[in-house]
Design a protein around this motif. Sequence first.
Motif, mmCIF file in Angstrom:
data_model
loop_
_atom_site.group_PDB
_atom_site.id
_atom_site.type_symbol
_atom_site.label_atom_id
_atom_site.label_comp_id
_atom_site.label_asym_id
_atom_site.label_seq_id
_atom_site.Cartn_x
_atom_site.Cartn_y
_atom_site.Cartn_z
ATOM 1 N N ARG A 1 33.984 40.671 34.019
ATOM 2 C CA ARG A 1 33.805 41.739 34.808
ATOM 3 C C ARG A 1 33.007 41.111 36.164
ATOM 4 O O ARG A 1 33.522 41.517 37.259
ATOM 5 C CB ARG A 1 33.633 43.025 34.415
ATOM 6 N N ASP A 2 31.892 40.771 35.840
ATOM 7 C CA ASP A 2 30.953 39.930 37.047
ATOM 8 C C ASP A 2 31.797 38.945 37.790
ATOM 9 O O ASP A 2 31.754 38.957 39.024
ATOM 10 C CB ASP A 2 29.775 39.704 36.405
ATOM 11 N N GLU B 1 35.093 38.762 37.831
ATOM 12 C CA GLU B 1 36.120 39.451 38.718
ATOM 13 C C GLU B 1 35.517 39.997 40.054
ATOM 14 O O GLU B 1 36.128 39.754 41.323
ATOM 15 C CB GLU B 1 36.772 40.620 37.754
ATOM 16 N N ARG B 2 34.424 40.584 40.028
ATOM 17 C CA ARG B 2 33.841 41.296 41.201
ATOM 18 C C ARG B 2 33.640 40.297 42.109
ATOM 19 O O ARG B 2 33.494 40.471 43.368
ATOM 20 C CB ARG B 2 32.629 42.204 40.776
ATOM 21 N N LEU C 1 32.992 40.118 27.706
ATOM 22 C CA LEU C 1 33.680 41.095 28.659
ATOM 23 C C LEU C 1 32.955 41.503 29.931
ATOM 24 O O LEU C 1 33.624 41.372 30.928
ATOM 25 C CB LEU C 1 34.270 42.242 27.805
ATOM 26 N N ASP C 2 31.672 41.769 29.747
ATOM 27 C CA ASP C 2 31.204 42.233 30.797
ATOM 28 C C ASP C 2 30.830 41.033 31.905
ATOM 29 O O ASP C 2 30.870 41.301 33.118
ATOM 30 C CB ASP C 2 29.692 42.609 30.448
#
Length: 74
Positions: A57-58, A60-61, A53-54
């Motif tokens: 998110r990376d 996505e960023r 999940l983390d």
Amino acid sequence: MNQGALFPFGVDEALFDDARLVAARVSAMRRAQGQAVPSDFAEGTPEADAIALDFLRDIERALDHTSKSLTGGH
């Protein structure tokens, strides 16, 4: 890799290659920062799920930053 089994409706090779490149870059950045990547843990474990999940998110960023740089921040 048997892409027919993974992608029964076909795959855009260029898009697939781009996705792999983004994932590789995010993995390299996380490693450089001393952070784990999903492959560091057994699949399906709570640790792997949290890191995945983390990691997502990376990604996505990274994609958000890329899209803003392409549009001049608009």
